[in-house]
Motif scaffolding. Structure first.
Motif, PDB file in Angstrom:
ATOM      1  N   ALA A   1       9.264  -4.787  -7.035  1.00 23.23           N
ATOM      2  CA  ALA A   1       7.863  -4.512  -6.689  1.00 23.23           C
ATOM      3  C   ALA A   1       6.938  -5.361  -7.548  1.00 23.23           C
ATOM      4  O   ALA A   1       6.979  -5.276  -8.778  1.00 23.23           O
ATOM      5  CB  ALA A   1       7.558  -3.026  -6.885  1.00 23.23           C
ATOM      6  N   ASP A   2       6.117  -6.170  -6.888  1.00 20.31           N
ATOM      7  CA  ASP A   2       5.188  -7.062  -7.590  1.00 20.31           C
ATOM      8  C   ASP A   2       3.796  -6.437  -7.576  1.00 20.31           C
ATOM      9  O   ASP A   2       3.144  -6.393  -6.530  1.00 20.31           O
ATOM     10  CB  ASP A   2       5.183  -8.432  -6.901  1.00 20.31           C
ATOM     11  N   GLU A   3       3.361  -5.933  -8.717  1.00 19.07           N
ATOM     12  CA  GLU A   3       2.043  -5.302  -8.863  1.00 19.07           C
ATOM     13  C   GLU A   3       1.799  -4.262  -7.746  1.00 19.07           C
ATOM     14  O   GLU A   3       0.816  -4.345  -7.010  1.00 19.07           O
ATOM     15  CB  GLU A   3       0.938  -6.362  -8.828  1.00 19.07           C
ATOM     16  N   PRO A   4       2.670  -3.260  -7.594  1.00 15.06           N
ATOM     17  CA  PRO A   4       2.560  -2.351  -6.439  1.00 15.06           C
ATOM     18  C   PRO A   4       1.310  -1.481  -6.445  1.00 15.06           C
ATOM     19  O   PRO A   4       0.907  -0.982  -5.399  1.00 15.06           O
ATOM     20  CB  PRO A   4       3.820  -1.491  -6.551  1.00 15.06           C
ATOM     21  N   THR A   5       0.683  -1.292  -7.604  1.00 16.71           N
ATOM     22  CA  THR A   5      -0.507  -0.427  -7.657  1.00 16.71           C
ATOM     23  C   THR A   5      -1.807  -1.225  -7.710  1.00 16.71           C
ATOM     24  O   THR A   5      -2.881  -0.657  -7.906  1.00 16.71           O
ATOM     25  CB  THR A   5      -0.445   0.506  -8.888  1.00 16.71           C
ATOM     26  N   ALA A   6      -1.730  -2.539  -7.520  1.00 13.38           N
ATOM     27  CA  ALA A   6      -2.904  -3.408  -7.712  1.00 13.38           C
ATOM     28  C   ALA A   6      -4.084  -2.999  -6.828  1.00 13.38           C
ATOM     29  O   ALA A   6      -5.235  -3.162  -7.212  1.00 13.38           O
ATOM     30  CB  ALA A   6      -2.525  -4.861  -7.456  1.00 13.38           C
ATOM     31  N   ASN A   7      -3.808  -2.474  -5.644  1.00 14.41           N
ATOM     32  CA  ASN A   7      -4.895  -2.150  -4.710  1.00 14.41           C
ATOM     33  C   ASN A   7      -5.074  -0.642  -4.510  1.00 14.41           C
ATOM     34  O   ASN A   7      -5.701  -0.216  -3.543  1.00 14.41           O
ATOM     35  CB  ASN A   7      -4.613  -2.811  -3.357  1.00 14.41           C
ATOM     36  N   LEU A   8      -4.536   0.148  -5.438  1.00 11.35           N
ATOM     37  CA  LEU A   8      -4.614   1.603  -5.320  1.00 11.35           C
ATOM     38  C   LEU A   8      -5.509   2.182  -6.410  1.00 11.35           C
ATOM     39  O   LEU A   8      -5.580   1.648  -7.516  1.00 11.35           O
ATOM     40  CB  LEU A   8      -3.216   2.232  -5.446  1.00 11.35           C
ATOM     41  N   ASP A   9      -6.172   3.295  -6.077  1.00  8.37           N
ATOM     42  CA  ASP A   9      -6.924   3.998  -7.116  1.00  8.37           C
ATOM     43  C   ASP A   9      -5.939   4.781  -7.988  1.00  8.37           C
ATOM     44  O   ASP A   9      -4.742   4.841  -7.704  1.00  8.37           O
ATOM     45  CB  ASP A   9      -7.998   4.914  -6.511  1.00  8.37           C
ATOM     46  N   SER A  10      -6.457   5.378  -9.066  1.00 11.12           N
ATOM     47  CA  SER A  10      -5.553   5.995 -10.049  1.00 11.12           C
ATOM     48  C   SER A  10      -4.758   7.156  -9.449  1.00 11.12           C
ATOM     49  O   SER A  10      -3.586   7.342  -9.766  1.00 11.12           O
ATOM     50  CB  SER A  10      -6.328   6.464 -11.282  1.00 11.12           C
ATOM     51  N   LYS A  11      -5.371   7.914  -8.536  1.00  5.55           N
ATOM     52  CA  LYS A  11      -4.668   9.050  -7.924  1.00  5.55           C
ATOM     53  C   LYS A  11      -3.505   8.549  -7.065  1.00  5.55           C
ATOM     54  O   LYS A  11      -2.376   9.042  -7.158  1.00  5.55           O
ATOM     55  CB  LYS A  11      -5.643   9.870  -7.073  1.00  5.55           C
ATOM     56  N   ASN A  12      -3.786   7.546  -6.206  1.00  7.20           N
ATOM     57  CA  ASN A  12      -2.721   7.010  -5.355  1.00  7.20           C
ATOM     58  C   ASN A  12      -1.666   6.273  -6.175  1.00  7.20           C
ATOM     59  O   ASN A  12      -0.489   6.266  -5.821  1.00  7.20           O
ATOM     60  CB  ASN A  12      -3.312   6.084  -4.283  1.00  7.20           C
ATOM     61  N   SER A  13      -2.098   5.641  -7.278  1.00  4.26           N
ATOM     62  CA  SER A  13      -1.141   4.977  -8.170  1.00  4.26           C
ATOM     63  C   SER A  13      -0.157   5.988  -8.734  1.00  4.26           C
ATOM     64  O   SER A  13       1.054   5.741  -8.777  1.00  4.26           O
ATOM     65  CB  SER A  13      -1.863   4.281  -9.325  1.00  4.26           C
ATOM     66  N   GLU A  14      -0.695   7.123  -9.159  1.00  7.00           N
ATOM     67  CA  GLU A  14       0.174   8.166  -9.731  1.00  7.00           C
ATOM     68  C   GLU A  14       1.134   8.705  -8.681  1.00  7.00           C
ATOM     69  O   GLU A  14       2.326   8.905  -8.948  1.00  7.00           O
ATOM     70  CB  GLU A  14      -0.668   9.299 -10.313  1.00  7.00           C
ATOM     71  N   GLN A  15       0.624   8.933  -7.460  1.00  6.31           N
ATOM     72  CA  GLN A  15       1.484   9.423  -6.375  1.00  6.31           C
ATOM     73  C   GLN A  15       2.599   8.419  -6.073  1.00  6.31           C
ATOM     74  O   GLN A  15       3.751   8.809  -5.865  1.00  6.31           O
ATOM     75  CB  GLN A  15       0.644   9.672  -5.113  1.00  6.31           C
ATOM     76  N   LEU A  16       2.238   7.143  -6.063  1.00  5.02           N
ATOM     77  CA  LEU A  16       3.225   6.102  -5.792  1.00  5.02           C
ATOM     78  C   LEU A  16       4.308   6.071  -6.874  1.00  5.02           C
ATOM     79  O   LEU A  16       5.500   6.009  -6.573  1.00  5.02           O
ATOM     80  CB  LEU A  16       2.542   4.735  -5.696  1.00  5.02           C
TER      81      LEU A  16
END
Length: 230
Positions: free
Chosen positions: A170-185
Motif C-alpha cells: 500500500a502506497d500512502e493509503p490514507t493520503a486522501n482520507l480524513d482522520s476518522k476514515n484513516s483510523e477505520q482503514l
C-alpha cells in the motif's frame, strides 16, 4: 512460532539518470519481511518508499541486487509471469487509485476475481461483501468520477484485498482520507492481517499509520536508516 520469509531484498539498488548525474532512489537495501508482518516504510518525500514498494511488487526491476518472493528471485520471472504473480499473490493499493473509469465500484473490484477465474456471480457476491466492509454498500454502482477521493481510495483498497492475497503493498493509503476514515482503514487492515495472515507493507508519512504499524522501517536517501525489528 516460525514465520517464513516472504520477501527478501539483497543489496538492492535502483538508479535513475538525471542529466549527467545518477540518482540512487534505492541504495544497497537489505531487508527481510516475514509472513504475517504489518510493516510501515516511512520517511520524507523522495526517501525511496514508493520505489522500494514497486521493486518488491515486481512493478519495477532493480538496477542491481535481487528481490526474492517466497525465496524465488524476481529477476528470473518474465513480464507475463510477474503479471500473473501480482494477480494471484500481491494486492496493490496505489496513491492514485488506478481505478477503471468506465467501471462501477463493484465492477472495479470484481474484475480481479473474474480474471482469476471466479464465476461472475461468485465474484459479484464476494465484491459486494468487501465493499460493505469498507463502508461503500450504498455507492457500489457508482463510477469513480461520481465518488470522492476518499471513497475512490476505499474502492482501491477493496480491490486489493478482495482476493485475499498473501502480500498487500500500500502506497500512502490514507493520503486522501480524513482522520476518522484513516483510523477505520487501519483497523480494517489490521483485522485482515490477523484474520487472513496477509503480510502488509505500507509506505506512509502519516503519523497515525506509522504508530499503528507493528514494525517501522525508516528510509532516507534510498537507504534504511532505522528498523524497529533490529
Amino acid at each position: 512460532m516460525f514465520h517464513p520469509t516472504v520477501i527478501e531484498c539483497q543489496s538492492v539498488c535502483k538508479a535513475f539518470a538525471d542529466g549527467d548525474s545518477v540518482i540512487k532512489a534505492i541504495d544497497q537495501v537489505d531487508l527481510q519481511v516475514y509472513a504475517g508482518e504489518f510493516i510501515c516504510l516511512y520517511g520524507a518525500s523522495g526517501s525511496g518508499k514508493t520505489t522500494l514498494l514497486n521493486l518488491i511488487g515486481g512493478l519495477d526491476r532493480p538496477s542491481s541486487g535481487e528481490v526474492f518472493l517466497d525465496k524465488h528471485p524476481l529477476s528470473h520471472y518474465s513480464d507475463d509471469q510477474l503479471t500473473d504473480l501480482r494477480l494471484h499473490k500481491i494486492g496493490f493499493i496505489f496513491q492514485s487509485y488506478n481505478l477503471v473509469p468506465v467501471f462501477s465500484a463493484l465492477e472495479n473490484v470484481s474484475f480481479i476475481l473474474q480474471m482469476q477465474g471466479l464465476s461472475n456471480r461468485d465474484a459479484i457476491n464476494k465484491s459486494e461483501y468487501i465493499l460493505q466492509q469498507v463502508g461503500l454498500q450504498n455507492l457500489m454502482h457508482r463510477r469513480p468520477a461520481e465518488l470522492s477521493g476518499g471513497q475512490q481510495q476505499r474502492v482501491a483498497i477493496a480491490r486489493a484485498i478482495v482476493a485475499q492475497p498473501k502480500i498487500i503493498l500500500a502506497d500512502e493509503p490514507t493520503a486522501n482520507l480524513d482522520s476518522k476514515n484513516s483510523e477505520q482503514l487501519m483497523n480494517l487492515m489490521h483485522q485482515l492481517n490477523r484474520d487472513l495472515g496477509s503480510t502488509f507493507v505500507i509506505s506512509s508519512h502519516d503519523p497515525q499509520v506509522i504508530e499503528k504499524a507493528e514494525r517501522k522501517i525508516e528510509l532516507a536517501d534510498g537507504k534504511i536508516l532505522h528498523d524497529s525489528a533490529d
